[in-house]
Structures are given as C-alpha cells and as structure tokens.
Write a protein that holds these residues in place. Structure first.
Motif, PDB file in Angstrom:
ATOM      1  N   ALA A 169      55.536  17.188   3.341  1.00 53.82           N
ATOM      2  CA  ALA A 169      55.744  17.828   2.045  1.00 53.82           C
ATOM      3  C   ALA A 169      54.504  18.592   1.608  1.00 53.82           C
ATOM      4  CB  ALA A 169      56.111  16.777   0.994  1.00 53.82           C
ATOM      5  N   PRO A 170      54.685  19.622   0.780  1.00 53.77           N
ATOM      6  CA  PRO A 170      53.531  20.385   0.297  1.00 53.77           C
ATOM      7  C   PRO A 170      52.613  19.518  -0.553  1.00 53.77           C
ATOM      8  CG  PRO A 170      55.526  21.031  -0.866  1.00 53.77           C
ATOM      9  CD  PRO A 170      55.950  20.162   0.258  1.00 53.77           C
ATOM     10  N   SER A 171      51.341  19.869  -0.587  1.00 55.95           N
ATOM     11  CA  SER A 171      50.369  19.104  -1.357  1.00 55.95           C
ATOM     12  C   SER A 171      50.719  19.160  -2.838  1.00 55.95           C
ATOM     13  CB  SER A 171      48.960  19.655  -1.138  1.00 55.95           C
ATOM     14  OG  SER A 171      48.892  21.008  -1.544  1.00 55.95           O
ATOM     15  N   ALA A 172      50.330  18.124  -3.546  1.00 61.09           N
ATOM     16  CA  ALA A 172      50.690  17.998  -4.957  1.00 61.09           C
ATOM     17  C   ALA A 172      49.772  18.849  -5.820  1.00 61.09           C
ATOM     18  CB  ALA A 172      50.627  16.535  -5.387  1.00 61.09           C
TER      19      ALA A 172
ATOM     20  N   ALA B  80      70.480  24.651   6.371  1.00 58.94           N
ATOM     21  CA  ALA B  80      70.187  25.788   5.494  1.00 58.94           C
ATOM     22  C   ALA B  80      68.764  25.763   4.943  1.00 58.94           C
ATOM     23  CB  ALA B  80      71.186  25.817   4.335  1.00 58.94           C
ATOM     24  N   ALA B  81      68.184  24.583   4.773  1.00 59.28           N
ATOM     25  CA  ALA B  81      66.857  24.507   4.137  1.00 59.28           C
ATOM     26  C   ALA B  81      65.790  25.318   4.871  1.00 59.28           C
ATOM     27  CB  ALA B  81      66.433  23.057   3.985  1.00 59.28           C
ATOM     28  N   PRO B  82      65.672  25.231   6.215  1.00 55.89           N
ATOM     29  CA  PRO B  82      64.668  26.073   6.883  1.00 55.89           C
ATOM     30  C   PRO B  82      64.908  27.564   6.683  1.00 55.89           C
ATOM     31  CG  PRO B  82      65.418  24.322   8.344  1.00 55.89           C
ATOM     32  CD  PRO B  82      66.339  24.330   7.168  1.00 55.89           C
ATOM     33  N   GLU B  83      66.200  27.954   6.551  1.00 60.74           N
ATOM     34  CA  GLU B  83      66.501  29.357   6.310  1.00 60.74           C
ATOM     35  C   GLU B  83      65.972  29.816   4.952  1.00 60.74           C
ATOM     36  OE1 GLU B  83      68.074  31.314   8.628  1.00 60.74           O
ATOM     37  OE2 GLU B  83      67.905  29.552   9.925  1.00 60.74           O
ATOM     38  N   ALA B  84      65.872  28.891   4.019  1.00 64.62           N
ATOM     39  CA  ALA B  84      65.378  29.237   2.687  1.00 64.62           C
ATOM     40  C   ALA B  84      63.865  29.412   2.673  1.00 64.62           C
ATOM     41  CB  ALA B  84      65.785  28.160   1.688  1.00 64.62           C
TER      42      ALA B  84
ATOM     43  N   LEU C 196      62.046  22.619  -1.251  1.00 67.12           N
ATOM     44  CA  LEU C 196      63.476  22.412  -1.045  1.00 67.12           C
ATOM     45  C   LEU C 196      63.727  21.545   0.190  1.00 67.12           C
ATOM     46  CD1 LEU C 196      66.199  23.205  -2.288  1.00 67.12           C
ATOM     47  CD2 LEU C 196      66.254  25.147  -0.717  1.00 67.12           C
ATOM     48  N   THR C 197      62.958  21.768   1.244  1.00 66.44           N
ATOM     49  CA  THR C 197      63.089  20.944   2.448  1.00 66.44           C
ATOM     50  C   THR C 197      62.806  19.477   2.134  1.00 66.44           C
ATOM     51  OG1 THR C 197      62.492  22.798   3.878  1.00 66.44           O
ATOM     52  CG2 THR C 197      62.215  20.592   4.786  1.00 66.44           C
ATOM     53  N   ALA C 198      61.805  19.238   1.292  1.00 73.61           N
ATOM     54  CA  ALA C 198      61.470  17.862   0.921  1.00 73.61           C
ATOM     55  C   ALA C 198      62.594  17.226   0.110  1.00 73.61           C
ATOM     56  CB  ALA C 198      60.163  17.837   0.138  1.00 73.61           C
ATOM     57  N   THR C 199      63.265  18.003  -0.743  1.00 78.08           N
ATOM     58  CA  THR C 199      64.365  17.429  -1.514  1.00 78.08           C
ATOM     59  C   THR C 199      65.536  17.063  -0.610  1.00 78.08           C
ATOM     60  OG1 THR C 199      65.446  19.552  -2.028  1.00 78.08           O
ATOM     61  CG2 THR C 199      63.724  18.809  -3.524  1.00 78.08           C
TER      62      THR C 199
END
Length: 395
Positions: free
Chosen positions: A228-231, A187-191, A196-199
């Motif tokens: 993960a996205p940059s901080a 489901a995460a890629p659908e979001a 969220l993918t990182a969590t």
C-alpha cells in the motif's frame, strides 16, 4: 412495478410509525425514506397508491420487513435473491457487453457514487435493482473509451463491482461475491490507483472469512499493507488504517491476540491523523476504530468480551457513521452481551441494529443464531422476540 392502492397499506404504515422506538412523525419518515411529505400523508390516508420501491424505502426507514406493510405478502428479501441472476449475467459479459448507449462520464461517476451511498446505508434492494444495467453500461463504456478515459472508467468499475459485492456477500451468494472480487482485482490495475488496489485487498478478505481461512486472510492483508502507498495524504492514511482494522479482526478470528492488538494499535494511531470520513466507500477514523475494538474483542472471545462491554458503556457510534457499520457494532455487541449472560441487553442491541439497517441486520448470520438462542433462553416479552426471530428467519 404497479402501485398498491389498498387502504390497509397506509393504515399499517401509520401504525408502525407510531410504535417504533423512538416514534417518528410523518415528516421524519418522509426524510428518512427520501419520499415527499405530501406523498406520505396521502398514502396513509389511502388517497394514492405506493410502488414497491417506495414501500421498501418506507419499510427500511421504519425498521420493519416490507412484508408487514404490503397486502401481497411478498417478502422483500426474496426480491433481492430473485435479482441476483441478473447481476450474475451482467458480470458474465464484462469483456463482451451488449451493444448499446453509454452515458457521459460525469453521469457514470454520479451513478457509481449513488450506488456507493446505498451500500454504506445498507440499501441492498436499491443496489440490486440498479447495478446489473449500470455494470453492463460501464463495461460497454470501458471497451469503447479512448485511452485517456480508460483508467477512470476502470476505477468506476471497481467501485461498482464493490457495491454489487455487498449484496452478493450479505445475501449468501458467496460464489457470485468471489467472482465480483476477481473482477475488482482485474480492473484495479487498469485504474492505476494504488489506493484503490489496497481497498480491493480489504474487500478480498471476505473470501477468507467465508472459508474460515483466517491465517491466510491475515497474511494477505499484511502483504497488502506492504504494497500500500505510504501514509502521507488522507486517502492513503485511511486505506492503510482500514487494512489494519480488518487485519485486527481476522487476527482475532485466528486467535492471534498479539497480531490483533498490534494491528488495532496501528489503526488507532492512523485514525488520530484524519477526521472520520469515507474514502472509496470504506469508513475510517477514530469512531470506526472504536467500533472495531468491539469487533476484535468479540473475535478473540473469552476474557476479551469484557472489553466489548466496556467500550459500549463509554461510547456509542454516532449517526455520522455509515448505517452498515453502526448496525454491525450493535450486532457484535449483542453477541458479547449474550455471552456475558445479558440476554435482555442483547435483544435490545439487536433491535437497535434492526432500526438502523434492517436489510443488513436481517441477513446477518449472527443475528439469526443469536435470535434463535435468545428465543430458547427467554420467556419474557416472548411475542416481541418471536416476531423478531420470524423476521430474521431464526430457527
């Protein structure tokens, strides 16, 4: 469920309210259990019955097993185990949900948020009671939603699956937990939300802990950190920090001192940039990192155990931290104290963990192992220790 009306239930509630440490008033118990003060008073006087749900909430607030309060002597944890098949059935039909209604999106958001609050508060009975129906409803809403709403509902599914997974993993249903994690990864890629993918990568580490595949788990987390996205914004900082915290713990389990130290240092640096808070159900901030210093020290063992004791001598987790994390701190501290030969201190830490989050503490395998060892080592206060060991099914 029918209400229990035996006056003995009220008398036992009043008794345990008076013997817990610290003692609690009726008002404090009502606030902790989310029950009206008048209801507590009437239950204790035997003037009204008490439902299973209310009794379990009161027991959680008192830090006692509901079996000690009820007259039918049905252990509360069996209620969770008995409800797991319904949870399994709900996820089996994630792509073919039964026909039926679905609440508006705002109501679904609120229901998922409530389940997340139960998770961080270690209220597993409430989760397992509500999640089968909620997961079915979310799946129904997802498949029927217009394109513009699908991404948000997929995100709600991820968060709801995560709350369900907390129950499955903590209560030893590892196959069910792995299935829920697979659904989170679906489901995460659908979001369409990188945070969220990182969590989900954070939660997936449970499968590596369960299999004791610590090196593989460390590699998976490091790959998740690369993706993960940059901080920049606070949620991205928090999720990267949480990944580093978990990587530090699993590196410790893999006896990789260098990697554990490096990841803990990265987490500490990121924690200095955000206040302590909860992002997508994962607590992160300076206090969470301090708690993980104990986790890492216990994971590494040997000469590192002294570090866990040093942290605990200087700092205690504040009440603002989620109950599950606070109880986990004391469970891990108890293990360090036991290794250091501080049996009395270890037992006190286990009792604190139980008071904070009874269900989390009772189902933790380390608690059973350490309670059994304490029972073999100790003779003083044997009745209390025996009661504790029986409560958590230590052998």
């Amino acid at each position: 469920m029918p209400a229990l009306t035996d006056r003995g239930v009220g008398r036992r509630i009043a008794y345990y309210r008076s013997v817990v440490r610290p003692k609690v008033t009726q008002r404090q118990l009502a606030d902790a259990a989310c029950v009206a003060l008048g209801t507590i008073r009437k239950i204790e006087r035997g003037e009204r019955g008490v439902t299973d749900a209310t009794l379990e909430a009161i027991a959680d607030a008192l830090g006692v097993d509901p079996v000690r309060l009820r007259t039918d002597r049905t252990a509360a944890h069996t209620r969770v185990h008995d409800a797991l098949p319904a949870l399994s059935a709900a996820i089996a039909t994630y792509d073919l949900p039964d026909d039926g209604p679905a609440r508006p999106l705002c109501d679904l958001r609120a229901a998922v948020a409530e389940a997340a609050r139960w998770r961080v508060a270690a209220q597993y009975t409430r989760i397992v009671r509500a999640l089968p129906e909620l997961l079915t409803e979310l799946a129904r809403a997802y498949h029927a939603a217009p394109a513009e709403d699908r991404a948000e509902i997929a995100g709600l599914l991820v968060r709801a699956y995560r709350s369900a997974d907390a129950v499955a993993y903590k209560f030893g249903a590892r196959d069910l937990s792995a299935r829920l994690i697979d659904l989170m990864r679906w489901a995460a890629p659908e979001a369409g939300d990188p945070v969220l993918t990182a969590t989900v990568a954070y939660v997936r580490t449970e499968t590596f802990f369960a299999a004791q595949a610590h090196q593989a788990g460390l590699r998976a987390l490091e790959q998740a950190l690369d993706a993960a996205p940059s901080a920049s914004a606070a949620p991205a900082i928090a999720v990267r920090g949480a990944l580093h915290m978990r990587a530090a713990v699993i590196a410790g389990r893999a006896n990789d001192d260098s990697a554990a130290t490096e990841h803990l240092g990265e987490a500490r640096t990121l924690a200095d940039r955000v206040p302590e808070d909860v992002y997508w159900g994962t607590a992160f901030g300076p206090d969470s990192v301090r708690a993980h210093e104990v986790s890492v020290a216990v994971s590494l063992g040997d000469e590192h155990v002294a570090r866990a004791l040093d942290v605990a001598s200087e700092w205690k987790p504040p009440r603002e931290l989620p109950a599950e994390r606070r109880s986990g701190f004391y469970i891990e501290l108890a293990r360090a104290q036991l290794w250091a030969g501080l049996a009395d201190d270890a037992f006190e830490s286990l009792k604190v963990a139980r008071h904070i989050a009874p269900q989390h503490t009772r189902e933790h395998p380390w608690v059973r192992e350490d309670a059994a060892r304490l029972r073999r080592l100790k003779r003083a206060d044997s009745d209390t220790l025996t009661n504790f060991a029986e409560w958590c099914a230590a052998t």
